[in-house]
Design a protein around this motif. Structure first.
Motif: not given
Length: 192
Positions: A78-91
């Motif tokens: 998940f860290a790769g996604l956070v670094s690319a796009f920011g941390r999304p809200s997860v449902r």
């Protein structure tokens, strides 16, 4: 089983080829991820299938909550996604049922996601039983590969996630294009 979904809304002029390339290179990394039942790499493109925005919006079915935790906060990807796009809200939702359809998962090209509220102030058992019956009918539809029902007891919302070979019917819910499907543990989730 637990279901999980997040949607990252991208600018209207965002080149979705970037997402396609990202999924092509990184998608197979979860093809054998421990605790993962299924990850559908989904997108919506503005102007396609009624989409008003561009989105990257994966949907997950977890066979074990430890797998979800490892992915989200223990360095599982998940860290790769956070670094690319920011941390999304997860449902996330508690899984109720997962059924196979008449078509092969390897042929899936589309997905739908539909949420519906449950009747307020009554025992949820009746609504969930009816939703299970509808899910069995939806899973058996022509073009269906898989159908899943889950519930969020925080606000008593049902979610139906379905994978399709053909462009799905409008009433099935919000339509997504499926770019890749990781499914290391899906067989263990599907009801006999």
């Amino acid at each position: 089983m637990e279901a999980m979904h997040y949607a990252i809304t991208l600018p209207a002029d965002y080149d979705m080829a970037i997402i396609r390339a990202r999924v092509a290179s990184k998608g197979p990394l979860l093809d054998n991820f421990p605790g993962l039942g299924l990850k559908a790499y989904l997108i919506r493109e503005k102007g396609v299938h009624g989409a008003a925005v561009n989105q990257y919006a994966p949907f997950y079915l977890w066979a074990a909550p430890e797998g979800m935790g490892h992915f989200l906060w223990e360095g599982g990807g998940f860290a790769g996604l956070v670094s690319a796009f920011g941390r999304p809200s997860v449902r996330r939702w508690a899984g109720v049922s997962c059924l196979s359809g008449p078509e092969s998962l390897s042929e899936a090209r589309f997905a739908t996601l539909r949420e519906q509220g449950m009747e307020a102030e009554i025992d949820p058992a009746g609504d969930i039983a009816q939703a299970r019956e509808r899910l069995a009918l939806e899973a058996a539809r022509d073009g269906s590969c898989l159908a899943t029902l889950a519930v969020d007891p925080t606000d008593w919302t049902l979610v139906v996630f379905q994978l399709w070979v053909y462009e799905p019917p409008e009433e099935a819910g919000t339509v997504y294009q499926l770019l890749h499907l990781s499914r290391p543990g899906v067989d263990g989730l599907i009801a006999p």
